[in-house]
Design a protein around this motif. Structure first.
Motif, mmCIF file in Angstrom:
data_model
loop_
_atom_site.group_PDB
_atom_site.id
_atom_site.type_symbol
_atom_site.label_atom_id
_atom_site.label_comp_id
_atom_site.label_asym_id
_atom_site.label_seq_id
_atom_site.Cartn_x
_atom_site.Cartn_y
_atom_site.Cartn_z
ATOM 1 N N PRO A 43 -11.044 14.003 -6.768
ATOM 2 C CA PRO A 43 -10.001 13.136 -6.198
ATOM 3 C C PRO A 43 -9.691 11.908 -7.062
ATOM 4 C CG PRO A 43 -11.517 13.827 -4.484
ATOM 5 C CD PRO A 43 -12.114 14.282 -5.785
ATOM 6 N N ILE B 89 -3.088 20.853 -8.508
ATOM 7 C CA ILE B 89 -3.692 20.882 -7.164
ATOM 8 C C ILE B 89 -5.193 21.150 -7.283
ATOM 9 C CG2 ILE B 89 -3.784 22.172 -4.976
ATOM 10 C CD1 ILE B 89 -0.730 22.460 -5.159
ATOM 11 N N ILE C 132 -4.098 17.986 0.370
ATOM 12 C CA ILE C 132 -3.378 17.857 -0.903
ATOM 13 C C ILE C 132 -2.106 18.710 -0.954
ATOM 14 C CG2 ILE C 132 -3.517 18.428 -3.378
ATOM 15 C CD1 ILE C 132 -6.304 17.134 -3.408
ATOM 16 N N SER C 133 -2.197 19.980 -0.594
ATOM 17 C CA SER C 133 -1.003 20.840 -0.677
ATOM 18 C C SER C 133 0.118 20.342 0.228
ATOM 19 C CB SER C 133 -1.357 22.284 -0.308
ATOM 20 O OG SER C 133 -2.148 22.838 -1.330
ATOM 21 N N PRO D 85 -9.110 15.765 0.784
ATOM 22 C CA PRO D 85 -8.517 16.678 -0.198
ATOM 23 C C PRO D 85 -7.894 17.941 0.428
ATOM 24 C CG PRO D 85 -10.638 15.893 -0.979
ATOM 25 C CD PRO D 85 -10.500 15.416 0.443
ATOM 26 N N ARG D 86 -8.246 18.251 1.680
ATOM 27 C CA ARG D 86 -7.621 19.427 2.318
ATOM 28 C C ARG D 86 -6.127 19.195 2.559
ATOM 29 N NH1 ARG D 86 -11.010 19.685 7.564
ATOM 30 N NH2 ARG D 86 -10.757 17.470 7.126
ATOM 31 N N MET E 38 -6.947 18.012 -8.553
ATOM 32 C CA MET E 38 -7.042 16.969 -7.538
ATOM 33 C C MET E 38 -8.094 17.307 -6.493
ATOM 34 S SD MET E 38 -3.137 15.633 -6.959
ATOM 35 C CE MET E 38 -2.199 17.132 -6.987
ATOM 36 N N MET E 39 -8.171 18.587 -6.151
ATOM 37 C CA MET E 39 -9.149 18.984 -5.130
ATOM 38 C C MET E 39 -10.567 18.847 -5.654
ATOM 39 S SD MET E 39 -7.526 22.174 -3.120
ATOM 40 C CE MET E 39 -6.464 21.863 -1.718
ATOM 41 N N ILE F 195 -6.355 12.048 -8.882
ATOM 42 C CA ILE F 195 -5.105 12.237 -8.120
ATOM 43 C C ILE F 195 -3.925 11.455 -8.699
ATOM 44 C CG2 ILE F 195 -3.995 11.705 -5.895
ATOM 45 C CD1 ILE F 195 -6.478 12.880 -4.503
#
Lengths: 235, 235
Positions: free
Chosen positions: A182, A175, B185-186, B182-183, A178-179, A185
């Motif tokens: 990107p 995570i 992602i979780s 990207p916010r 990825m953040m 991903i």
């Protein structure tokens, strides 16, 4: 033909099933190791070999279930022998699913290779530890089944939690990757699917260990907080 | 006690096992529906209920395997009856794993609720179609097992591919979401794990359907390109 119904012939039938399960176990372990190796090196031919090899795993599953059915009809097993046959029928299913998970790892290896760049992510490094631990767990589970070693089985059951813990840690780290970037991903997701497959293989190894204890102790310990009371300090 | 060995008593024993499997199937189906509902509404108490309810699924698995063992010893089933018992032993494993997957959906529902914001992602909308299709597939598989309906079983086997296709489509769309924002992602990962759980439940429903065909036709069609030759145009 009295010899045909002797205890010796019966033992040979049971032994033949055990050998076939161990053959299937050996093949599944090789599939697993090849899949991880293809993920590490990006060797697409090796990944293809794993995907192709799953057919043999599937063939063994069907053949072994059939052999177990025949033994039940022919031998009408009771008590300890029936426990062995029941455990074998379940272990076959676990082995087949481990084969499926190895195939998924090989597919992810191919995906990543075909997609090219993985950004800053060293995908193999992320799963190196969980892969090594899962390989050991699988090897030990098959070994415990081969030798009907309840002590080793108990150790495997305890160790599966370590793998679950490692999986959650990889998830957190992916995570973050990825953040931060990107572009990683797709590769991070493939890595996560591989980690997930390894976590499942750990679950299946644990199942196999539980069946070893079922055969040896006659206790069905699935879904219980089983503690092996004969553990010595070396564990 | 000759009555104890009569065909009628035997039939009652087999029928008792079937009823218990259907009871377990009904419970697993309810667990699945509750898990999806908790994911849709964010109802944490309902998610907790699913997680707690898995203990009963596990208890039924152990009890049913034990009942099957006893029947083998007591009745020494052959031919069609043995196929039914073998299929039951395998179906029990699939039902237990469907229960596990439902628990995972419930856990993801809790995670998302506890984490709060999911950005622009309507996570339920993303899995609405695959969830409805999986619910139908599971329901139909249990129904096919209850009625030993090979035609319905064949239909289920064909439909599992639709669910696999939907899963891959969700994966692509989640990757897009994550890259764009990207916010998310979780939340997107939780949604992906739910989709993955649904895809696995589809696989287990397919397994159950394959065992229906094994019982009815006596053919082990796992890992084959099975085509039901008696299909009519209504399928």
């Amino acid at each position: 033909m009295p010899g045909d119904h002797s205890s010796k012939q019966y033992d040979m039938d049971l032994e033949a099933i055990r050998s076939k399960v161990l053959l299937m176990g050996g093949l599944v372990e090789r599939q697993f190791n090849d899949a991880i190796e293809s993920f590490r090196t990006g060797n697409v031919a090796q990944a293809d070999g794993v995907i192709k090899g799953d057919e043999e795993v599937n063939r063994l599953e069907v053949a072994l279930d059939d052999t177990c059915s025949h033994l039940i009809v022919k031998r009408q097993p009771a008590a300890n022998d029936l426990r062995t046959v029941m455990a074998t029928i379940k272990v076959i299913t676990d082995l087949e699913r481990i084969g499926d998970e190895a195939t998924k790892v090989a597919r992810s290896a191919k995906n990543m290779q075909e997609r090219g760049s993985t950004g800053a992510l060293n995908h193999y490094e992320s799963i190196r530890v969980i892969a090594a631990n899962t390989a050991n767990l699988l090897h030990d589970a098959l070994d415990a089944f081969a030798r009907l070693d309840e002590k080793q089985a108990a150790r495997i059951i305890a160790q599966d939690e370590v793998i679950d813990h490692e999986f959650r840690s990889i998830m957190r780290s992916m995570i973050t990757f990825m953040m931060e970037d990107p572009r990683t991903i797709s590769a991070a997701l493939d890595t996560l699917w591989v980690a997930k497959a390894l976590e499942r293989i750990g679950d299946h190894a644990k199942n196999i260990a539980e069946y070893v204890i079922y055969v040896v102790e006659g206790k069905d310990i699935r879904h219980t907080d089983y503690v092996y009371t004969k553990l010595d300090s070396s564990i």
